[in-house]
Scaffold this motif. Sequence first.
Motif: not given
Length: 358
Positions: A218-236
């Motif tokens: 994703c970073l190579k494709l040009g993403a500025d940031g990355f969020i991984q969702t398999n951790e508790k309260d990842w969204n907070v």
Amino acid sequence: MVYPETFEGFAVHSKETWASPKRTEFKPRPFEETDVDIKVKACGVCGSDVHTVTGGWGSCPYPLVVGHEIVGEVVNVGSQVNGLKIGDRVGVGAQAFACLNCKQCKNDNEIYCKHQLDTYGSTYPGGFVGQGGYASHVRVHEYFVFPIPDALETTLVAPMLCAGATAFSPLYRHGAGPGKKVGIIGIGGIGHFGILFAKALGADTWAISRSDAKKADCLKLGADGFIQTNEKDWNVPHELSFDLIVNCANSNQNFDLDQYLSLLDVNGKFINVGLPEGDGFAFHPFKMLGNGALFGFSHIASRKEILAMLNIAAEKNLKPWIETIPVGEAGCGEALRRCHENDVRYRFTLTDYEKQFN
Ligand SMILES: [Zn+2]
Ligand SMILES: [Zn+2]
């Protein structure tokens, strides 16, 4: 002599044999004066091809030649075709017909025309079933045939015609651009285009994925940031920060929509383009009150959007990540099977059409 009386393609003959397409001769629908005949040079392999031939989206008319990311050369044009001539390099996506007369069609929303027909599997008036691009030729109304800018390579541009367009349309329509924070969920064929196009449009672009397995990509494709969702309260830590999220995920399993909606800023939009098999979404209305979130869907891309996408891709020299497989009974079977298993980074293009079809 196959063309022009008949075409040849690699057709799936039953749900049970979806991974073993067979070389099959078929009759195209009668030529109309608004039609273009295209000798196919390359075709991307879309998740829709797999969902269709496996029966995952319901029944389909067998035998069926799938493929709706088609690039080829114009070999015949009807007398009412204006913008194309023999020899042009052109593309065809997932749509092959609309009335071009209704309110939606006249507003560049022909993708939502009541009379729209898919490139393959749709039945035309008169009973002919549209066949796709795992074939020697396709016959398509000129409105759904797009000139390809010289700067774009045939094998790289093919998957833009459905996957790329499907990612591009919601980004373009819903204002991805400078000063906007955009999230792309589901980093597969469509999602990887989502990152490329969100970035090309100038947005602060974030990839959202279950694990960190695709973080480096994703970073190579040009993403500025990355969020991984398999951790508790990842969204907070990211709540109330996104203007637009495009959901390209191919599965609803363990998908807690409320957590994703919490990422949106006030009146931020959550737009779905993936069409997972099985049950739909579940969410609680109270959760959407916190930010006045908007929830919607997007279907492929209009002609106007596809032309804009191709220009931006050429201008910014975008390079999708493509694996190639030679077209043929073995190649089409392998591409369908590996696509079904998500064993591709991030899209297949079928090539070497000259070796199969003379
Ligand atoms: Zn219409
Ligand atoms: Zn598609």
